[in-house]
Design a protein around this motif. Structure first.
Motif, mmCIF file in Angstrom:
data_model
loop_
_atom_site.group_PDB
_atom_site.id
_atom_site.type_symbol
_atom_site.label_atom_id
_atom_site.label_comp_id
_atom_site.label_asym_id
_atom_site.label_seq_id
_atom_site.Cartn_x
_atom_site.Cartn_y
_atom_site.Cartn_z
ATOM 1 N N ALA A 184 -62.735 -65.083 -45.360
ATOM 2 C CA ALA A 184 -62.922 -63.708 -45.842
ATOM 3 C C ALA A 184 -63.259 -63.702 -47.328
ATOM 4 C CB ALA A 184 -61.661 -62.886 -45.607
ATOM 5 N N ARG A 185 -63.838 -62.602 -47.741
ATOM 6 C CA ARG A 185 -64.101 -62.334 -49.153
ATOM 7 C C ARG A 185 -63.350 -61.059 -49.509
ATOM 8 N NH1 ARG A 185 -67.714 -64.335 -46.230
ATOM 9 N NH2 ARG A 185 -69.210 -65.893 -46.884
ATOM 10 N N VAL A 186 -62.591 -61.121 -50.597
ATOM 11 C CA VAL A 186 -61.767 -59.990 -51.011
ATOM 12 C C VAL A 186 -61.971 -59.742 -52.504
ATOM 13 C CG1 VAL A 186 -60.026 -60.413 -49.205
ATOM 14 C CG2 VAL A 186 -59.742 -61.466 -51.463
ATOM 15 N N THR A 187 -61.467 -58.609 -52.992
ATOM 16 C CA THR A 187 -61.561 -58.322 -54.422
ATOM 17 C C THR A 187 -60.341 -58.907 -55.141
ATOM 18 O OG1 THR A 187 -60.322 -56.240 -54.375
ATOM 19 C CG2 THR A 187 -62.706 -56.115 -53.893
ATOM 20 N N ARG A 188 -60.392 -58.885 -56.444
ATOM 21 C CA ARG A 188 -59.256 -59.359 -57.250
ATOM 22 C C ARG A 188 -58.034 -58.468 -57.091
ATOM 23 N NH1 ARG A 188 -59.900 -62.826 -62.356
ATOM 24 N NH2 ARG A 188 -61.315 -64.390 -61.535
ATOM 25 N N ASN A 189 -58.213 -57.241 -56.610
ATOM 26 C CA ASN A 189 -57.072 -56.345 -56.383
ATOM 27 C C ASN A 189 -56.278 -56.722 -55.140
ATOM 28 O OD1 ASN A 189 -57.707 -54.760 -58.621
ATOM 29 N ND2 ASN A 189 -59.094 -53.484 -57.431
#
Length: 170
Positions: free
Chosen positions: A134-139
């Motif tokens: 998966a790719r996620v944000t820094r949040n």
């Protein structure tokens, strides 16, 4: 040996864990790779090669390259920040040490064949091998997701796949 469908199922379970820890509106999850057909692992990087060099490499691998298949055990989960998009973080399934070594040997053999054929090796392998889930944000709570996925999904060191073929640019 577990089947590819067992691995796909475990990867799907990891995505369920990843999704459950995200924001309720899903805004901190950018993308999941398809656990049935979209999981992949890069063995070498050819992004800076010309079309002619890639075509020559394809011919070298198809006609001259002999190798033996091997098993890879995925027993860990990790993450890294995208080098080009600072807000994007990748969550990965990671091969164990033996898998890392076997993959590094394979990449080295391919690089040797490239050199013999006069194809420059522009990006020798420097990072650990991984399969992006998966790719996620820094949040996104990355540390919690990595720990949870390690406990729930990839704790079984016997989770293996056999690398019996690979593709070059599809």
């Amino acid at each position: 040996m577990p089947t590819a469908s067992a691995f796909s199922s475990s990867a799907h379970d990891a995505n369920v864990v990843i999704e459950s820890l995200g924001a309720s509106d899903g805004s901190d999850i950018l993308k999941f790779d398809d656990t049935k057909a979209g999981l992949h692992m890069s063995i070498l990087y050819t992004c800076c090669h010309t079309t002619a060099e890639v075509s020559k490499l394809h011919a070298v691998l198809k006609n001259n390259f002999v190798w033996d298949s091997f098993e890879i055990s995925y027993s860990d989960v990790g993450c890294n920040v995208d080098m080009h998009e600072a807000d994007k973080v990748y969550l990965h399934a990671m091969p164990d040490e033996q898998g890392q070594n076997d993959l590094l040997k394979l990449a080295g053999r391919i690089n040797d064949e490239m050199r013999k054929a006069g194809i420059p090796v522009r990006h020798p392998r420097k990072s650990m091998f991984h399969m992006t889930l998966a790719r996620v944000t820094r949040n996104y709570p990355t540390d919690r997701a990595v720990a949870a996925a390690k406990r729930m999904v990839f704790a079984d060191a016997g989770l293996r796949l056999r690398l019996c073929r690979f593709t070059l640019h599809g």
